[in-house]
Design a protein around this motif. Structure first.
Motif, PDB file in Angstrom:
ATOM      1  N   TYR A 166       4.969   6.932   1.702  1.00 49.08           N
ATOM      2  CA  TYR A 166       5.355   5.763   2.474  1.00 49.08           C
ATOM      3  C   TYR A 166       4.734   4.511   1.866  1.00 49.08           C
ATOM      4  CZ  TYR A 166       6.598   9.105   6.159  1.00 49.08           C
ATOM      5  OH  TYR A 166       7.152  10.132   6.880  1.00 49.08           O
ATOM      6  N   THR A 223      10.564   3.475   5.036  1.00 49.85           N
ATOM      7  CA  THR A 223      11.297   4.577   5.660  1.00 49.85           C
ATOM      8  C   THR A 223      10.859   5.955   5.176  1.00 49.85           C
ATOM      9  OG1 THR A 223      13.018   4.159   4.015  1.00 49.85           O
ATOM     10  CG2 THR A 223      13.323   3.208   6.212  1.00 49.85           C
ATOM     11  N   TYR A 269       3.714   0.528   2.664  1.00 47.67           N
ATOM     12  CA  TYR A 269       3.163  -0.099   3.882  1.00 47.67           C
ATOM     13  C   TYR A 269       2.820  -1.535   3.552  1.00 47.67           C
ATOM     14  CZ  TYR A 269      -0.375  -0.837   7.635  1.00 47.67           C
ATOM     15  OH  TYR A 269      -1.118  -1.304   8.696  1.00 47.67           O
ATOM     16  N   TYR A 309       1.045   5.528   0.773  1.00 47.48           N
ATOM     17  CA  TYR A 309       0.397   6.668   1.407  1.00 47.48           C
ATOM     18  C   TYR A 309       1.146   7.940   1.050  1.00 47.48           C
ATOM     19  CZ  TYR A 309      -2.160   3.184   3.946  1.00 47.48           C
ATOM     20  OH  TYR A 309      -2.979   2.129   4.236  1.00 47.48           O
ATOM     21  N   THR A 321       1.274  -5.300   5.287  1.00 48.58           N
ATOM     22  CA  THR A 321       0.614  -5.968   6.408  1.00 48.58           C
ATOM     23  C   THR A 321       1.136  -7.386   6.511  1.00 48.58           C
ATOM     24  OG1 THR A 321      -1.255  -6.746   5.092  1.00 48.58           O
ATOM     25  CG2 THR A 321      -1.448  -4.558   6.069  1.00 48.58           C
ATOM     26  N   TYR A 356      -3.581   0.839  -3.264  1.00 52.03           N
ATOM     27  CA  TYR A 356      -3.759  -0.320  -2.401  1.00 52.03           C
ATOM     28  C   TYR A 356      -3.608  -1.603  -3.217  1.00 52.03           C
ATOM     29  CZ  TYR A 356      -8.623  -0.742  -4.103  1.00 52.03           C
ATOM     30  OH  TYR A 356      -9.751  -0.895  -4.876  1.00 52.03           O
ATOM     31  N   TYR A 381       0.870  -1.176   0.000  1.00 52.89           N
ATOM     32  CA  TYR A 381       0.000   0.000   0.000  1.00 52.89           C
ATOM     33  C   TYR A 381       0.911   1.231   0.000  1.00 52.89           C
ATOM     34  CZ  TYR A 381      -3.191  -3.616   1.631  1.00 52.89           C
ATOM     35  OH  TYR A 381      -3.914  -4.771   1.732  1.00 52.89           O
ATOM     36  N   LEU A 425      -4.333   7.399   1.579  1.00 51.29           N
ATOM     37  CA  LEU A 425      -4.075   6.199   0.773  1.00 51.29           C
ATOM     38  C   LEU A 425      -4.139   6.562  -0.710  1.00 51.29           C
ATOM     39  CD1 LEU A 425      -3.822   3.018   0.745  1.00 51.29           C
ATOM     40  CD2 LEU A 425      -6.329   2.999   0.586  1.00 51.29           C
ATOM     41  N   GLN A 435      -0.395  17.184   7.731  1.00 55.69           N
ATOM     42  CA  GLN A 435      -1.665  16.488   7.494  1.00 55.69           C
ATOM     43  C   GLN A 435      -1.539  14.995   7.767  1.00 55.69           C
ATOM     44  OE1 GLN A 435      -3.390  17.403   3.665  1.00 55.69           O
ATOM     45  NE2 GLN A 435      -2.760  19.555   3.764  1.00 55.69           N
ATOM     46  N   ALA A 436      -2.681  14.361   7.917  1.00 58.34           N
ATOM     47  CA  ALA A 436      -2.705  12.911   8.052  1.00 58.34           C
ATOM     48  C   ALA A 436      -2.401  12.256   6.699  1.00 58.34           C
ATOM     49  CB  ALA A 436      -4.076  12.459   8.554  1.00 58.34           C
ATOM     50  N   PRO A 437      -1.860  11.058   6.727  1.00 60.12           N
ATOM     51  CA  PRO A 437      -1.604  10.342   5.465  1.00 60.12           C
ATOM     52  C   PRO A 437      -2.894  10.061   4.702  1.00 60.12           C
ATOM     53  CG  PRO A 437      -0.385   9.350   7.283  1.00 60.12           C
ATOM     54  CD  PRO A 437      -1.345  10.328   7.889  1.00 60.12           C
ATOM     55  N   PHE A 494       5.698   0.256   8.045  1.00 64.65           N
ATOM     56  CA  PHE A 494       5.832   1.299   7.038  1.00 64.65           C
ATOM     57  C   PHE A 494       7.261   1.321   6.515  1.00 64.65           C
ATOM     58  CE2 PHE A 494       1.884   3.593   7.069  1.00 64.65           C
ATOM     59  CZ  PHE A 494       1.335   3.337   8.325  1.00 64.65           C
ATOM     60  N   GLN A 533       1.660  11.843   2.376  1.00 65.16           N
ATOM     61  CA  GLN A 533       1.461  12.693   3.534  1.00 65.16           C
ATOM     62  C   GLN A 533       2.019  14.080   3.248  1.00 65.16           C
ATOM     63  OE1 GLN A 533       3.581  11.853   7.240  1.00 65.16           O
ATOM     64  NE2 GLN A 533       1.800  12.530   8.425  1.00 65.16           N
ATOM     65  N   ASN A 577       2.634  -5.261  11.105  1.00 62.99           N
ATOM     66  CA  ASN A 577       2.632  -4.408   9.922  1.00 62.99           C
ATOM     67  C   ASN A 577       3.796  -3.426  10.004  1.00 62.99           C
ATOM     68  OD1 ASN A 577       0.270  -5.789   9.641  1.00 62.99           O
ATOM     69  ND2 ASN A 577      -1.074  -3.997   9.783  1.00 62.99           N
TER      70      ASN A 577
END
Lengths: 106, 117
Positions: free
Chosen positions: A86, A99, A88, A35, A90, A48, A33, A45, A41-43, A97, A37, A95
């Motif tokens: 980033y 670097t 990501y 992301y 699972t 996916y 996945y 998506l 702010q929040a990341p 992320f 950012q 899980n």
């Protein structure tokens, strides 16, 4: 847990193609996945299951997977795409992320 | 619309505990897990763990599991995280996100936790 490595930074001119890599041994058997950012702010998506785009994400964002390396591609990068990105993964053991890569468009 | 609303910023002393809440709306709460992620100043994203809103099953980051806990209140569609024995390097923005062993598709705005004497 798994480790995933990204280049610290990528620079691209507006309209050019940016490629952000994510490498790790476990990638060969897992979905990736991606992301975005932006500062403060929040990341969000953007990709996916290796290469699928959520609703509302521009078509210039795509993902690819080959062996133990995943790549986020921004075709025709825009100034608005400047952000940290980033990968990501699972995994049952935890899980993780990547670097993170700072993308600069100028 | 789907929202995750987190509790307000907090300041704690070293050794104390902090609790952050995450109230979900706009979807069936018990159909998804909630994941917690933190980001120290100037650093990358760190996965902390997830909790199933259906049955309370959890998966923790090994580095945190001895002082980190998560909980679910299905009557309030709210998830909680608690971090104990706080240290200065726990200073971070703490995010909740919808999803567990899959995409994290909606995120809260983040809660700033500052650990300082």
């Amino acid at each position: 847990s798994s480790e995933m490595t990204q280049p610290p930074s990528v620079s691209v001119s507006p309209g050019q193609t940016a490629r952000i890599t994510c490498s790790g041994d476990v990638l060969a058997r897992k979905y990736i996945y991606w992301y975005q950012q932006k500062s403060g702010q929040a990341p969000v998506l953007v990709i996916y299951e290796d290469n699928k785009r959520p609703p509302g994400i521009p078509e210039r964002f795509s993902g690819s997977m080959s062996g133990t390396m995943a790549t986020l591609i921004i075709n025709g990068a825009q100034v608005d795409d400047e952000a940290d990105y980033y990968c990501y993964l699972t995994d049952n053991s935890g899980n993780v992320f990547g670097t993170g890569t700072k993308v600069t468009v100028l | 619309q789907i929202q995750l609303v987190q509790s307000g910023d907090d300041v704690k002393k070293p050794g104390a505990s902090v609790r952050v809440s995450c109230k979900a709306s706009g979807y069936i709460f018990t159909k998804y897990a909630i994941t917690w992620v933190r980001q120290a100043p100037g650093q990358g994203l760190q996965w902390m763990g997830w909790i199933s809103a259906a049955n309370g099953n959890t998966n923790f980051a090994q580095s945190l599991q001895h002082r980190f806990n998560m909980a679910i209140d299905t009557s309030a569609d709210t998830a909680y995280m608690e971090l104990r024995s706080l240290r200065s390097d726990d200073t971070a923005v703490y995010y909740c996100a919808r999803g567990g062993s899959m995409a994290l598709d909606f995120w809260g705005r983040g809660t700033v936790v500052t650990v300082s004497s």
